[in-house]
Write a protein that holds these residues in place. Sequence first.
Motif, PDB file in Angstrom:
ATOM      1  N   GLY A 225       0.790  -1.227   0.000  1.00  0.00           N
ATOM      2  CA  GLY A 225       0.000   0.000   0.000  1.00  0.00           C
ATOM      3  C   GLY A 225       0.820   1.274   0.000  1.00  0.00           C
ATOM      4  N   GLU A 250     -10.239   1.798  -1.767  1.00  0.00           N
ATOM      5  CA  GLU A 250     -10.627   0.418  -2.056  1.00  0.00           C
ATOM      6  C   GLU A 250     -11.702   0.362  -3.124  1.00  0.00           C
ATOM      7  OE1 GLU A 250     -11.690  -1.655   1.462  1.00  0.00           O
ATOM      8  OE2 GLU A 250      -9.670  -1.568   2.331  1.00  0.00           O
ATOM      9  N   TRP A 257      -5.697  -2.882  -3.388  1.00  0.00           N
ATOM     10  CA  TRP A 257      -5.781  -2.887  -1.928  1.00  0.00           C
ATOM     11  C   TRP A 257      -5.932  -4.298  -1.381  1.00  0.00           C
ATOM     12  CZ3 TRP A 257      -3.972   0.795   0.824  1.00  0.00           C
ATOM     13  CH2 TRP A 257      -4.020   2.122   0.379  1.00  0.00           C
ATOM     14  N   SER A 260      -2.517  -5.718  -1.256  1.00  0.00           N
ATOM     15  CA  SER A 260      -1.753  -5.104  -0.170  1.00  0.00           C
ATOM     16  C   SER A 260      -2.164  -5.668   1.181  1.00  0.00           C
ATOM     17  CB  SER A 260      -1.946  -3.586  -0.187  1.00  0.00           C
ATOM     18  OG  SER A 260      -1.476  -3.026  -1.393  1.00  0.00           O
ATOM     19  N   ASP A 261      -3.465  -5.794   1.389  1.00  0.00           N
ATOM     20  CA  ASP A 261      -3.965  -6.328   2.665  1.00  0.00           C
ATOM     21  C   ASP A 261      -3.527  -7.782   2.857  1.00  0.00           C
ATOM     22  OD1 ASP A 261      -5.165  -3.906   3.150  1.00  0.00           O
ATOM     23  OD2 ASP A 261      -7.157  -4.539   2.481  1.00  0.00           O
TER      24      ASP A 261
END
Length: 275
Positions: A225, A250, A257, A260-261
């Motif tokens: 991110g 998002e 995203w 990234s999460d």
Amino acid sequence: MRIISIVVCTCMVSLHSHPVLGWSFIKPGGAPVAEKQPNTQRRAIFSAPILALSSFIGLQSDPARAFGNAVPEYAKYADKPKRRGTPPKDLGVLPRTTEGEDDRVTVPGLRTCDGNPNCFSTTGDFLLSDRTQYGVDFLIPPWKPAANEPDPFQILSSVVKSYEAGRGGIDGGGFAVIKETDSYLYCQFESLKKGYIDDVEFAVAKGTDGIQVRSASRVGNTDFGVNAIRLNSLASQLRDKGWTIDEITENSHRDYWNASDEAREATFDASRRQL
């Protein structure tokens, strides 16, 4: 390069003085004759220091370099191996060909992205289906300055230069302006621990609208991110000055995203998340 020079000199001394090599030299004052004696260990003696030197160079590339505005904590990691990567050779404003709504279009612009979730650019194919053939959507709209702003690029430059390293938990290694003209700004941002470098560009190109933007990581698949956080931080300050800039959320870039999460959740060492 001082350390590397010492290693090379040490290797050369060993080649001339170590008897295992099968070479014997007459001391100064004697006859300048060297007698060669076959020895099967010579290959090992030659290759070992060279391999060690090659590994050292690859691991410790540019170890002493550090941006002057890094956070104080950076000192703890300054002597650790860095993964700065290599910048793309085609940075800057160049003719870029993308898929338009109907036909291919070639216009001056910044580099596009390759689909990995670690890059954003205002240069990309018109259709979402074309952009996501090889990865996540990365396209962002150009940043639009406030109406009647006499020198918008100067405003942008001042905001970028006032960026605070470590803000939002990223870019702890600091940043530097590498190249600046009245229509182009190129900066490098460094992560806290591993020394990852992100290339960030802003440009005004003829025949295009607004400020073109690109922020991309050199190494790795996902960026946790970082590029979105950085651009959102800069954009927030410019919006306060009347600029029109879409936030990277998002909803706008869901796949980015999500990647990234997922990467953050897979990183069990919480300290590694300090980017």
